[in-house]
Design an enzyme around this catalytic site. Structure first.
Site, PDB file in Angstrom:
ATOM      1  N   GLY A  12       0.826  -1.212   0.000  1.00 30.06           N
ATOM      2  CA  GLY A  12       0.000   0.000   0.000  1.00 30.06           C
ATOM      3  C   GLY A  12       0.853   1.252   0.000  1.00 30.06           C
ATOM      4  O   GLY A  12       0.594   2.188   0.746  1.00 30.06           O
ATOM      5  N   SER A  14       1.232   3.354  -2.538  1.00 27.01           N
ATOM      6  CA  SER A  14       0.862   4.296  -3.602  1.00 27.01           C
ATOM      7  C   SER A  14       0.367   5.633  -3.054  1.00 27.01           C
ATOM      8  O   SER A  14       0.321   6.619  -3.785  1.00 27.01           O
ATOM      9  CB  SER A  14      -0.220   3.674  -4.496  1.00 27.01           C
ATOM     10  OG  SER A  14      -1.300   3.201  -3.709  1.00 27.01           O
ATOM     11  N   ARG A  15      -0.037   5.649  -1.797  1.00 23.96           N
ATOM     12  CA  ARG A  15      -0.553   6.908  -1.214  1.00 23.96           C
ATOM     13  C   ARG A  15      -0.590   6.794   0.308  1.00 23.96           C
ATOM     14  O   ARG A  15      -0.266   5.742   0.871  1.00 23.96           O
ATOM     15  CB  ARG A  15      -1.944   7.237  -1.761  1.00 23.96           C
ATOM     16  CG  ARG A  15      -2.970   6.156  -1.528  1.00 23.96           C
ATOM     17  CD  ARG A  15      -4.167   6.343  -2.455  1.00 23.96           C
ATOM     18  NE  ARG A  15      -5.015   5.178  -2.456  1.00 23.96           N
ATOM     19  CZ  ARG A  15      -6.086   5.018  -1.689  1.00 23.96           C
ATOM     20  NH1 ARG A  15      -6.440   5.978  -0.864  1.00 23.96           N
ATOM     21  NH2 ARG A  15      -6.811   3.928  -1.735  1.00 23.96           N
ATOM     22  N   ASP A  63      -2.619  -7.236  -4.758  1.00 23.60           N
ATOM     23  CA  ASP A  63      -3.909  -7.161  -4.072  1.00 23.60           C
ATOM     24  C   ASP A  63      -3.797  -8.080  -2.862  1.00 23.60           C
ATOM     25  O   ASP A  63      -3.716  -9.304  -3.009  1.00 23.60           O
ATOM     26  CB  ASP A  63      -5.035  -7.624  -5.009  1.00 23.60           C
ATOM     27  CG  ASP A  63      -6.395  -7.637  -4.314  1.00 23.60           C
ATOM     28  OD1 ASP A  63      -6.464  -7.374  -3.100  1.00 23.60           O
ATOM     29  OD2 ASP A  63      -7.394  -7.925  -5.002  1.00 23.60           O
ATOM     30  N   ASN A  96       1.242  -2.619   5.476  1.00 23.24           N
ATOM     31  CA  ASN A  96       0.525  -1.359   5.686  1.00 23.24           C
ATOM     32  C   ASN A  96      -0.830  -1.319   4.978  1.00 23.24           C
ATOM     33  O   ASN A  96      -1.764  -0.697   5.479  1.00 23.24           O
ATOM     34  CB  ASN A  96       1.410  -0.203   5.181  1.00 23.24           C
ATOM     35  CG  ASN A  96       0.613   1.065   4.950  1.00 23.24           C
ATOM     36  OD1 ASN A  96       0.265   1.790   5.891  1.00 23.24           O
ATOM     37  ND2 ASN A  96       0.283   1.343   3.683  1.00 23.24           N
ATOM     38  N   TYR A 159     -13.559  -3.691  11.846  1.00 21.20           N
ATOM     39  CA  TYR A 159     -12.226  -3.120  11.583  1.00 21.20           C
ATOM     40  C   TYR A 159     -11.371  -3.120  12.857  1.00 21.20           C
ATOM     41  O   TYR A 159     -10.232  -3.592  12.868  1.00 21.20           O
ATOM     42  CB  TYR A 159     -12.394  -1.698  11.046  1.00 21.20           C
ATOM     43  CG  TYR A 159     -11.104  -0.943  10.865  1.00 21.20           C
ATOM     44  CD1 TYR A 159     -10.340  -1.101   9.708  1.00 21.20           C
ATOM     45  CD2 TYR A 159     -10.627  -0.067  11.846  1.00 21.20           C
ATOM     46  CE1 TYR A 159      -9.147  -0.408   9.544  1.00 21.20           C
ATOM     47  CE2 TYR A 159      -9.441   0.623  11.694  1.00 21.20           C
ATOM     48  CZ  TYR A 159      -8.711   0.453  10.536  1.00 21.20           C
ATOM     49  OH  TYR A 159      -7.526   1.135  10.375  1.00 21.20           O
ATOM     50  N   LYS A 163      -8.002  -5.345  13.773  1.00 18.49           N
ATOM     51  CA  LYS A 163      -6.705  -4.728  14.092  1.00 18.49           C
ATOM     52  C   LYS A 163      -6.187  -5.258  15.435  1.00 18.49           C
ATOM     53  O   LYS A 163      -4.988  -5.476  15.607  1.00 18.49           O
ATOM     54  CB  LYS A 163      -6.812  -3.202  14.099  1.00 18.49           C
ATOM     55  CG  LYS A 163      -7.015  -2.574  12.709  1.00 18.49           C
ATOM     56  CD  LYS A 163      -5.802  -2.763  11.798  1.00 18.49           C
ATOM     57  CE  LYS A 163      -5.868  -1.871  10.567  1.00 18.49           C
ATOM     58  NZ  LYS A 163      -4.760  -2.094   9.617  1.00 18.49           N
ATOM     59  N   ILE A 192      -5.502   9.761  11.235  1.00 18.41           N
ATOM     60  CA  ILE A 192      -4.514  10.320  10.306  1.00 18.41           C
ATOM     61  C   ILE A 192      -5.223  10.856   9.063  1.00 18.41           C
ATOM     62  O   ILE A 192      -6.087  10.184   8.491  1.00 18.41           O
ATOM     63  CB  ILE A 192      -3.474   9.237   9.903  1.00 18.41           C
ATOM     64  CG1 ILE A 192      -2.885   8.564  11.155  1.00 18.41           C
ATOM     65  CG2 ILE A 192      -2.370   9.859   9.040  1.00 18.41           C
ATOM     66  CD1 ILE A 192      -2.236   9.489  12.167  1.00 18.41           C
TER      67      ILE A 192
END
Ligand code: NAP
Length: 252
Positions: A12, A14-15, A63, A96, A159, A163, A192
């Protein structure tokens, strides 16, 4: 330039937080393999930014929900290591990549549940299992968790629980990989300011979140990226099986 002779794979990248981890690791002289999923152009742009700044980075597609693709991905990682660094090992892995799916328990469908499990938990388990043979003995694996593993917020049940499960899994990996002296830690960001889950909403909502943070503001991607990059060094060589929350003191 790969001044430390160390190599990181971050998912992850890319951003958001993953991009910041990639860039800040590269600034510390670490070679970077970063992955993107839907945003190929952004992933390649992050790698280009690092290369233009004198670092070394490669972007690959991944993916993390597609467990059946992991063997093929591992082959691509081995090829990228050989082509770019003339070696076949990684020093660091940062899991990440993740998704948010906010829904109250009463509205949570099996499809939402399964997607969260696949990307945020199952994918981390099997990707780590697949890539660990490439990680050098003495390496370091960091799993990106969330403050929501500690505090409960309506709409984040699955979620947050996943985690929390990831933090437990991190300790189990530390236990089972102890013979190879590979360390596993989880970093739990607070709120964030990224595009995660569609972003943090309007000004009023952002202020409400900020008011729950001792430092009085939302974090930005670099608040996490710089910290994670700092863990990729000998300075943290005795840190193992820990959960570290980086959230400015959220809901304390
Ligand atoms: N932002 C927060 O407030 C916050 C708080 C606590 C924890 N976290 C955790 O921090 C991590 C990064 O979050 P972020 O804020 O940087 O999110 P983000 O800005 O939404 O970026 C998510 C990244 O994950 C990648 N990704 C998403 N689904 C993927 C999949 N199925 N396979 C592979 N890659 C996938 C995306 O790739 P593409 O764009 O290429 O598709 C992107 O690079 C997540 O694990 C998240 O749970 C975030």
């Amino acid at each position: 330039m790969n001044t430390t002779n160390k190599i990181l794979l971050v998912t992850g990248g890319s951003r958001g937080i993953g991009k910041s981890i990639a860039i800040n690791a590269a600034k510390r002289g670490i070679g970077v393999i970063l992955t993107y999923n839907h945003r190929k152009e952004q992933g390649e742009a992050v790698a280009a930014e690092i290369n233009q700044a004198g670092g070394k980075a490669v972007a690959l597609h991944l993916d993390t929900a597609a467990v059946q693709s992991f063997d093929h991905f591992k082959g691509q990682v081995v090829q990228a290591l050989k082509d770019n660094w003339g070696r076949d090992t990684l020093d660091y892995l940062v899991n990440n990549a993740g998704i948010a799916q906010r829904s109250l328990i009463k509205d949570t469908t099996e499809a939402i549940f399964d997607e969260l499990v696949n990307v945020n938990f199952k994918g981390v388990f099997f990707l780590s299992q697949t890539l660990l043979p490439l990680v050098k003995d003495g390496g370091h694996v960091i799993n990106i968790s969330s403050a929501l593993a500690r505090v409960s917020f309506p709409g984040s049940a699955v979620y947050g629980a996943l985690k929390a499960g990831l933090e437990s899994l991190t300790r189990y990996f530390a236990k089972e990989l102890a013979d190879r002296k590979i360390r596993f830690n989880s970093v739990a960001p607070g709120a964030i300011d990224t595009e995660f889950g569609g972003g943090k909403g309007d000004k009023a909502h952002r202020q409400q979140i900020a008011s729950a943070v001792a430092l009085g503001r939302l974090g930005d991607a670099d608040d996490i990226g710089m910290y994670v990059a700092s863990l990729l060094s000998e300075d943290s060589r005795y840190l193992n099986a820990q959960r570290i929350e980086v959230g400015g003191g959220i809901m304390i």
